[in-house]
Design an enzyme around this catalytic site. Sequence first.
Site, PDB file in Angstrom:
ATOM      1  CE  LYS A   8       0.619   1.477   4.465  1.00 55.84           C
ATOM      2  NZ  LYS A   8       1.417   2.582   4.856  1.00 55.84           N
ATOM      3  CG  ASP A 135      -0.824  -0.088   8.307  1.00 53.14           C
ATOM      4  OD1 ASP A 135      -1.648   0.806   8.578  1.00 53.14           O
ATOM      5  OD2 ASP A 135       0.378   0.129   8.031  1.00 53.14           O
TER       6      ASP A 135
END
Length: 283
Positions: A8, A135
């Site tokens: 990401k 996350d």
Amino acid sequence: MEVRAHAKLNLTLDVLGRRPDGYHDLRMVMQSVALADVLTLEESGDGELRVRTNLHFLPNNEKNLAAQAALRWWEARGQVPRGLEITIEKSVPVCAGMAGGSSDAAAVLRALNQMEGAPLSLREVAKIGERVGSDVPYCILGGTALAEGRGEILTPLPPLPQCWAVLCKPEFSISTPALFAKIDSVRLRCRPDTQGVIAALEAGDLHGVARRMYNVFEDALPERQRARVSDIKNVLIQCGALGASMSGTGPTAFGLFDDEGLAREARERLADWGGEVFLTQTV
Ligand code: C5P
């Protein structure tokens, strides 16, 4: 079962304040890219939980987030741990601010859910992921999303118009807990325009997103490291990036491009500088 674990990027990252539990409240726009690790999960007869990777320095036991994810899955499902061999072909740089480890954990949770015939929704799987790392829930859902709270409160956003991303991870690594500890004492000179980024996403305006990208952790980096990240961003902009920023707690810096040729040139320029350089696309 084989699954991909996408890296990401943070299009924005803002730290709102320290919480009583020691974590920080965050507000960040996250974006998945094609760059990914590949994981293979195989049931093993000997009852052991093992992790194998192509990087010798990564833990091959329960210290690996991928193994943690499997343990949390069985715990949440009220099952006894089973024999499982997780093989990870790492491509995402480690300690780079790109959620490589969290994404591996997320991939394990998604795979175990699928191997059982998908008894849980992705939102429910993400809830288990919260216990592995901040996350991990985002990595389970992926795409373009606003992440708030510790990172686990997720709102899907209109997808970023597809574009190329050139990433460069300098030679040094950053300690995420150390940088979070430091951010409390740093006077932030600048905050990201998260609302502006969301409005640009709603308008399908790639340029509008790219020029608003910002990450408050850049201000918390030690001087020499900040200078290196800044140099990479400058090269990316000179090469035609629509915007450039740092991802997570760094040190990976990236630029977004709407022109593949310019992105390729940027990758060549940065390859001469050392560090790990990648050209990928947003997904
Ligand atoms: O949740 P995770 O284990 O990935 O977080 C690693 C470290 O990053 C935490 O121990 C904490 O120091 C810091 N952190 C934080 N606030 C968050 C997420 C992470 O302070 N929202």
